[in-house]
Structure formats: structure tokens, C-alpha cells
Scaffold this motif. Sequence first.
Motif, PDB file in Angstrom:
ATOM      1  N   THR A 137      -6.549   3.438  -4.614  1.00  0.00           N
ATOM      2  CA  THR A 137      -5.109   3.235  -4.741  1.00  0.00           C
ATOM      3  C   THR A 137      -4.710   2.909  -6.176  1.00  0.00           C
ATOM      4  O   THR A 137      -3.811   3.528  -6.745  1.00  0.00           O
TER       5      THR A 137
ATOM      6  N   GLU B 139      -4.332   5.029  -0.871  1.00  0.00           N
ATOM      7  CA  GLU B 139      -4.601   6.150  -1.773  1.00  0.00           C
ATOM      8  C   GLU B 139      -3.996   7.471  -1.299  1.00  0.00           C
ATOM      9  O   GLU B 139      -3.686   8.340  -2.111  1.00  0.00           O
ATOM     10  N   ARG B 140      -3.815   7.637  -0.007  1.00  0.00           N
ATOM     11  CA  ARG B 140      -3.262   8.893   0.525  1.00  0.00           C
ATOM     12  C   ARG B 140      -1.760   8.999   0.303  1.00  0.00           C
ATOM     13  O   ARG B 140      -1.212  10.105   0.307  1.00  0.00           O
TER      14      ARG B 140
END
Length: 234
Positions: A88, A52-53
Amino acid sequence: MGIWGWIAGAGGVATFLGFTYSIYKRLERVESVPDVELRTKVSIHLATLNEERFVVPTLLSLREQKLYKEQKANIELVLVDSYSSDRTVAFARPYVDRVLFVPKGKLTARRTAIERTNAEIIVSVDAGDYYPPYFLNFLLRWFSDPEVVAVTGVSIPMYGTPLPYYVPIIWSNFIPKLSGRGMAMRRNAFFQSGGWDESVDQTDLRKIWWEEELKFYFKMKRVGKVITDYHAVV
């Protein structure tokens, strides 16, 4: 260390710096970007597990590809996700053409995604990487030659990358391999080569790298031409 040792060391440093400089200069020569007319479907696969980052910046750079914007009818951008437990998929969904849910294990995930697409050419990319706008033009130009079965790009570190990471990234470009973070291949050649050995420990990054990039390079070489394009920079 004797004089010859110093000379050899200096030669290695000069080669390293020269290669790095040449890669950066190639990024500047956008006026020489090749035109590519796609005559078949291309599927770009971004394999993820709890990314997700990193996933959105990578997808944004892919959506800004010159070739993707001009010939979108022939290119799909696919999230290949192994049931991430974070956000994500939610973050990525607005930027991809479809999402495939696949088993965990990078080799198994990638092979499953290849089986579940009908595109003739598969492009592999990684979350956390940035792809300059002409990456696809350089990577895919070679497939006008029917004997070419795979093309790999090269990697350079982003500005500010710590030196212990910087040097291995640059030197990895001298190793004959198919980079999982930036390569393309013919789908039928993948199956003809036998693909990857999925019995390896897919939690071991070293073993994954050895199987996915090094051994696979030589498998594909037995099928047809494998090209390294030093303009296709990740």
C-alpha cells in the motif's frame, strides 16, 4: 398486503429512484461548480490498512480534483497508514504529499492523524472510492461560513454494483451522519466535540460506523452547523 401497503411500497420505490436520479443529474451540472478561495490549509486524510488493490485509483481521482490542482499550496494529500503489510505505502507514496504511520484501529488512526497536522480543515476519504473532479469544490465551499463545523457528501454506487449493495448505499444517504468516506470538518471543532469514543471495538465494522458517523454527527451538531451537500458525490 393491502392496497395501502402497495401504495406505501410504491412511494418508497419512487422516492428511492427519484433520489438516485437527482444525484446523477447533479453530477452532470458541472457548469454550476462553485469557485472556492481557500484562506486556510486543508489536509486530506486517506486512512489505509493493506489497500494495495484500491489505493492508487482513489489517489488519482483526488489528485485530479479541480481545487487540488488550482490551490495546491493550501491543500495536502496525506496517506494515513496503520503499518500495512502489503505494498500500500509503496504504491501510494508517489501520489501523496506525505505519509503518516499511525496505530491500528480506524478511529485511533484518524484521531492520531488529526493531532499530527496543523491544517484547520480535515477531509476524510476512503480507499476504493472514486471522487469526481469537483467533489472538493462542493464539499469545502461551506467553510466560508464560520459557523459551519462539518460538511458531509453523499454516496452513489458505481455502474454494475450488485443490487444487494446498491440499495443500502443509496438509502444510507437519508441517515443523518458524517460519512467517513467523504466529509470535511474543522480541526478545532473535532476536539471541542470530544471526538470519537475509541474504547469501542474497532474491529467491529457496525460499531465503527455507529461511532464514527452517527454519534459523531450529533456531537458536531452541538458545536456548530453541520451540512449535507448532495452535490459532493462519492
